[in-house]
Design an enzyme around this catalytic site. Sequence first.
Site, PDB file in Angstrom:
ATOM      1  N   GLU A 155       0.835  -1.203   0.000  1.00 41.09           N
ATOM      2  CA  GLU A 155       0.000   0.000   0.000  1.00 41.09           C
ATOM      3  C   GLU A 155       0.876   1.261   0.000  1.00 41.09           C
ATOM      4  O   GLU A 155       1.845   1.334   0.760  1.00 41.09           O
ATOM      5  CB  GLU A 155      -0.878  -0.012   1.260  1.00 41.09           C
ATOM      6  CG  GLU A 155      -1.856   1.149   1.351  1.00 41.09           C
ATOM      7  CD  GLU A 155      -2.669   1.107   2.642  1.00 41.09           C
ATOM      8  OE1 GLU A 155      -2.198   0.509   3.629  1.00 41.09           O
ATOM      9  OE2 GLU A 155      -3.777   1.672   2.664  1.00 41.09           O
ATOM     10  N   LYS A 186      -9.628   1.895  -2.180  1.00 38.91           N
ATOM     11  CA  LYS A 186      -9.787   1.301  -0.842  1.00 38.91           C
ATOM     12  C   LYS A 186     -11.225   1.442  -0.377  1.00 38.91           C
ATOM     13  O   LYS A 186     -11.761   2.548  -0.324  1.00 38.91           O
ATOM     14  CB  LYS A 186      -8.828   2.019   0.108  1.00 38.91           C
ATOM     15  CG  LYS A 186      -8.715   1.436   1.504  1.00 38.91           C
ATOM     16  CD  LYS A 186      -7.519   2.086   2.230  1.00 38.91           C
ATOM     17  CE  LYS A 186      -7.285   1.497   3.593  1.00 38.91           C
ATOM     18  NZ  LYS A 186      -5.965   1.942   4.146  1.00 38.91           N
ATOM     19  N   CYS A 188      -5.590  -2.920   2.273  1.00 35.81           N
ATOM     20  CA  CYS A 188      -5.330  -2.811   3.723  1.00 35.81           C
ATOM     21  C   CYS A 188      -6.529  -3.130   4.611  1.00 35.81           C
ATOM     22  O   CYS A 188      -6.837  -4.287   4.827  1.00 35.81           O
ATOM     23  CB  CYS A 188      -4.742  -1.448   4.046  1.00 35.81           C
ATOM     24  SG  CYS A 188      -3.890  -1.432   5.662  1.00 35.81           S
TER      25      CYS A 188
END
Lengths: 388, 388
Positions: free
Chosen positions: B122, B199, B236
Amino acid sequence: MSASVAEQSGGVEELLNANLKGKDLEEVYRILYGRILKPIEFSTDLSKFAADNNIQLAGYVIEAAKEQLRAPRKVRIAAIQNSIVEATTAPIAQQREAIHRRVGQMIEIAAQGGANIIGLQEAWTMPFAFCTRERLPWTEFAESAEHGPTTKFLSQLAKKYGVVIISPILERDESRDDVIWNTAVVISHTGNVIGKSRKNHIPRVGDFNESTYYMESNLGHPVFETAFGKIGINICYGRHHPQNWLMYALNSAEIIFNPSATVNGLSETLWGIEARNAAIANHVFTVAINRVGTELFPNEFTSGNGQPAHKDFGHFYGSSYVAAPDGTRTPGLSRTQEGILITEVDLNLCRQTKDSWGFRMTQRLDMYAEKISAAAAPEYRPHIIKEH
Amino acid sequence: MSASVAEQSGGVEELLNANLKGKDLEEVYRILYGRILKPIEFSTDLSKFAADNNIQLAGYVIEAAKEQLRAPRKVRIAAIQNSIVEATTAPIAQQREAIHRRVGQMIEIAAQGGANIIGLQEAWTMPFAFCTRERLPWTEFAESAEHGPTTKFLSQLAKKYGVVIISPILERDESRDDVIWNTAVVISHTGNVIGKSRKNHIPRVGDFNESTYYMESNLGHPVFETAFGKIGINICYGRHHPQNWLMYALNSAEIIFNPSATVNGLSETLWGIEARNAAIANHVFTVAINRVGTELFPNEFTSGNGQPAHKDFGHFYGSSYVAAPDGTRTPGLSRTQEGILITEVDLNLCRQTKDSWGFRMTQRLDMYAEKISAAAAPEYRPHIIKEH
């Protein structure tokens, strides 16, 4: 690895504790288990009594932070893993009574060890005979959830010791066409039946021929409010399905039991992962309970895997454990011995973890409701992007 | 455990391999990792080059059964975990170029090791500066997904080596009000950008103050059809949300990358659980990638945990790994060293696992679509049963 070699191993913790020391052991436990938990000190008498009866008795404490406005909500959860007692050729009543006596003794030990809620394994009163695909005599183990001999037996113990008991049995619904279900009965500390929950996901794998005996639950995802916390029961195969755990959590469960019957060679590498992931993802305690031992049946059967016919289902590897909302877990019970795992938890840890990690807040449930609904439709077209 | 002690440990596998031997080691790996995987033998030159540059190079093979009608679909997946190179006080362009050079070198090694798809961590071009809550200079790291310097840099490498690259960056959407996003760019082996994914779940925990920089994705759960398989990217914090993994799988992903940035003391005990559970539950390969090292910032900041102000975010513990549909996983990369993990997989294992475990068949998606939709409504009343 052959079943015989695997049966010799007591499990990961036994091997770690025997081979690692000091800081190394601490570091491995920190990463793999969250930390080394404080053991519960049982009385010498109780420990000796368990050992004399060849029962592993283990206990751990999972603590939560002290709050100002709420008192701690400490509860001792017992997970019991047992073997069958008599040969599977013995009369049904005799097989069941022998297991009743054995597990009754284990419940007594758990109660004396301070247990408030006691969880038993899937279909705990019988051998896991669905591998045979035979009807009689195995379906005779099915009994009424409300009035059957097992519920009567446990009600007395629950009342005597003031404990809640989760009793997963093969249910015969006498009020509805004698249909068979895989059911967990929740018995209050008063001895009354609070209600029942049925298995939501039925396996179609290995020798788990359960789909020929019973169907998926028609009872949804009920949560039972007991004197010691709100409890959901995700029976066995449901642990592979994250949405099943999710629904119990959305129905307010603080502790989700996973009574199971599963064998090495198939699921063992998944065992430490799934119930623990559910504890993490849903900010709940999960209690994974597996039977232990190898069960021999009178007639041989095949497994659809090219191997010769045989009379056993493989080794049920026990390894019952508790996982906490913060990802901590207890060591597992033995892979080879009957046992009682008592875990003292503070249920305040559920809300404390919600407030720190906050997955309930960030889970975007409304978006997934829409997306999963769309994806469930037969005409759904997956969202795939290709290079121009 | 203090950061300094934790930093000394290379990780669980290092400790297991140093302290366990023979059958004991094999048994622990059988239960914890599925099995001991066959290593990939890299050329001596390549291994030496990596070692000389202080890069851990590890490789494993995860095999599938041979089918009659489908040829094996062997793909080598590389996961790269890197540290920042320059001090965070260096000029932004200098910091980024240094990381480009370093990771460019690692991509070259991965390609020479046979990698087909390379996943980066990330926000790989920058320190994970969101802990500071400062705007400038950190937001200057944001760049166009389609035309920014990082995509240009990687496009050349992708084309040169014929590899697909997953490049998670801080994105500046210049076409839409200069809004910032946390984005993964998928670059084809032809050097073209196939598309991007954003995300879906933004943390609100610890020093992960990302919610003040960017919002949740508006792009859904796209899956990218590449020359080497169908790929989804769960960035994540999305790994904590089983429904996020589920949607990538429902959109046909065979490999789901989880580019991450996470620190010890917070998530380390969850790390081995979540991406692996997703591989199991969804019959896909998952690739969990975490950055490595400790990053120091010029100005001190507090963490909302009663501790004094400090200048670092803690130790990013690396430990990148690959998990397979059958629950097998590779050992992790180091907790302390930059590294490249190359895993040769046969994508046929996805469908083979679907056909054996069959969770896609037994998952009752239509029921959960309904139930989750009901539970997402503000007026939902949890299904709770009390004693009469």
